[in-house]
Design a protein around this motif. Structure first.
Motif, PDB file in Angstrom:
ATOM      1  N   VAL A  62     -12.926  -4.073  -1.240  1.00  0.00           N
ATOM      2  CA  VAL A  62     -12.674  -3.638  -2.611  1.00  0.00           C
ATOM      3  C   VAL A  62     -13.990  -3.593  -3.367  1.00  0.00           C
ATOM      4  N   THR A  74      -8.275  -1.197  -2.095  1.00  0.00           N
ATOM      5  CA  THR A  74      -7.352  -1.978  -2.924  1.00  0.00           C
ATOM      6  C   THR A  74      -7.112  -3.377  -2.385  1.00  0.00           C
ATOM      7  N   GLN A 108       0.853  -1.188   0.000  1.00  0.00           N
ATOM      8  CA  GLN A 108       0.000   0.000   0.000  1.00  0.00           C
ATOM      9  C   GLN A 108       0.883   1.231   0.000  1.00  0.00           C
TER      10      GLN A 108
END
Length: 488
Positions: free
Chosen positions: A352, A253, A83
């Motif tokens: 997500v 994500t 990330q």
């Protein structure tokens, strides 16, 4: 790179952590690190092998005279969450992690640090290298793809490991020891939804919700943190009053990280644009008040954009149904445990969410101390999203770890903790998917526990580790291994 880590203590641990920072290892791309560790093991005179999935085992013979001691497995996972902050360019498959020290904590520059589980791995490597350590037979088990699917543990070879005890070094609260964990499963939703061309009397708006802290979807799920998907869907729900049609969406994500950002493009009548902007402005203030100091960085922006190419938002009915389903979907803490005070029993993370050219995708992570509750919540998703014609699959399920408060390994750990640190550890059950649950299902004879240094902000670019706790964690780990050798 990261030369400053060599100046930290305990030296062996930080030297190995430097190697991990300098070797890219996002989930699914651990091969380079595996080969490096195999080469290192050979220089140390240790044997090594892999199972069919690629999990790595390094074996070190007992200190002479301690061959009779029951074998000890030291376990961690090699991969890390990838990330980065928006606008921070970083290729996790090529670039090293750049670290720095501030106020007694180690941080990364704009990315996840990889202390989860890099420090556990580094401590295991340091133990294997320590020339003064007295120990019985040691097996170091390094699993793969823990952060994305628990794949390494789920596919771990049976009848491969030889030890009778296992230390998992993937916990994140110094002074605590974990003897149980939640199980979980991914709930994956897919649908192709009907769309209709942008009308001449419609315009486009882009919604951007940013600035949330994010965090670990198990460890931090009970914290007063905003979920970007939950919040932006709430905004979309409010914009149904102006006949907004969803064109595209991208939020989160990773299914195991609380989403920090979400973005949506919508179509709406031109004469409703000002009303839409007013709704967003008012709702921004409302959400900021609700989040308070728990997530004070939240920003919500709406701005007109120009159409590009063929633009086909969802039909009004499809958009309304999708937003309604997302708005009704379980998110956050579902139930606290009645048997373990203060522990989350069941939760879900809307991790997500995406929509592109009518193709809708959702990946949520359900966790519970009860495997039956995971099944029940997954079935709620099937029921809910089945109403809009979506396909719902439950994937990568893994069992929980049933606590054993009377285990000999725990008694020995508590004694070492008292002797070394002058106090008893807090014995905990964790609302996260430690690999111990899966390992225990394959090797039910194992006596296991999990502990580690203090890590905060795992799975986000705010990830950091408290340096003083690493020193104490190392001392405790080393003392426990020697105690198991001398008193078996």
């Amino acid at each position: 790179m990261n030369e400053h880590l060599d100046a930290l203590t305990p030296t062996l641990v930080w030297q190995h952590f430097r190697t991990l920072c300098n070797t890219p290892r996002p989930s699914g791309h651990e091969a380079q690190l595996v080969e490096l560790l195999e080469a290192w093991a050979e220089t140390q005179g240790m044997t090594h092998d892999r199972d069919a999935f690629g999990n790595l085992r390094l074996c070190k013979s007992a200190t002479p005279g301690y061959e009779h001691v029951p074998g000890l497995i030291l376990q961690g996972h090699l991969d890390m969450v990838a990330q980065a902050n928006a606008g921070h360019a970083h290729d996790f498959q090529r670039d090293p992690i750049a670290t720095y020290v501030a106020d007694g904590w180690l941080h990364a520059e704009g990315t996840t640090l990889g202390a989860d589980n890099g420090l556990g791995v580094a401590a295991i490597l340091a133990l294997l290298e320590d020339p003064e350590l007295t120990h019985g037979p040691l097996e170091a088990l390094f699993t793969l793809e823990e952060e994305t699917s628990m794949g390494g543990a789920l596919h771990l070879a049976e009848n491969w490991l030889e030890g009778e005890r296992l230390l998992n070094l993937d916990s994140e609260d110094h002074g605590e020891v974990f003897i149980g964990c939640a199980g979980g499963a991914d709930v994956v939703v897919n649908a192709q939804l009907p769309s209709a061309a942008l009308r001449d009397d419609e315009c486009l708006l882009r919604l951007s919700l940013t600035g949330l802290k994010g965090g670990h979807s198990g460890l931090d799920i009970h914290q007063p943190l905003g979920n970007a998907n939950r919040l932006l869907v709430r905004v979309l729900r409010s914009l149904e009053d102006v006949d907004a049609r969803l064109l595209s969406y991208q939020g989160g994500t990773l299914r195991n990280a609380i989403p920090r950002e979400a973005f949506a493009d919508i179509a709406l009548p031109v004469d409703e644009q000002q009303e839409a902007l007013a709704i967003v402005k008012e709702l921004t203030q409302t959400l900021q008040r609700e989040l308070g100091s728990g997530d004070e960085g939240m920003r919500l922006v709406a701005e007109p954009i120009s159409p590009s190419g063929d633009v086909e938002p969802l039909t009004l009915d499809a958009s309304t149904m999708l937003v309604a389903a997302l708005h009704a979907a379980p998110c956050g803490v579902e139930r606290m445990s009645a048997d373990v005070p203060g522990v989350v029993e069941t939760s879900n993370n809307l991790g997500v969410v995406s929509l592109d050219k009518g193709r809708f995708h959702l990946c949520a992570l359900v966790r519970s101390l009860h495997d039956s509750a995971v099944v029940a919540m997954a079935d709620r998703f099937k029921a809910l999203f089945g109403l809009i014609g979506a396909r719902v699959n439950v994937e990568h399920g893994y069992p929980g770890w049933v606590p054993n408060p009377d285990g000999d390994l725990l008694k020995r750990f508590k004694a070492c903790h008292q002797s070394l640190l002058g106090k008893q550890p807090a014995v905990k059950v964790i609302h996260a998917g430690l690999e111990c649950g899966i390992l225990g299902s394959k090797y039910p004879h194992l006596d296991m526990l999990s502990f580690g240094p203090t890590i905060r902000g795992a799975h986000s670019p705010d990830e950091r580790v408290e340096l003083a706790t690493v020193d104490e964690f190392w001392g405790l780990l080393r003392a426990l291994v020697e105690d198991l050798a001398h008193n078996s």
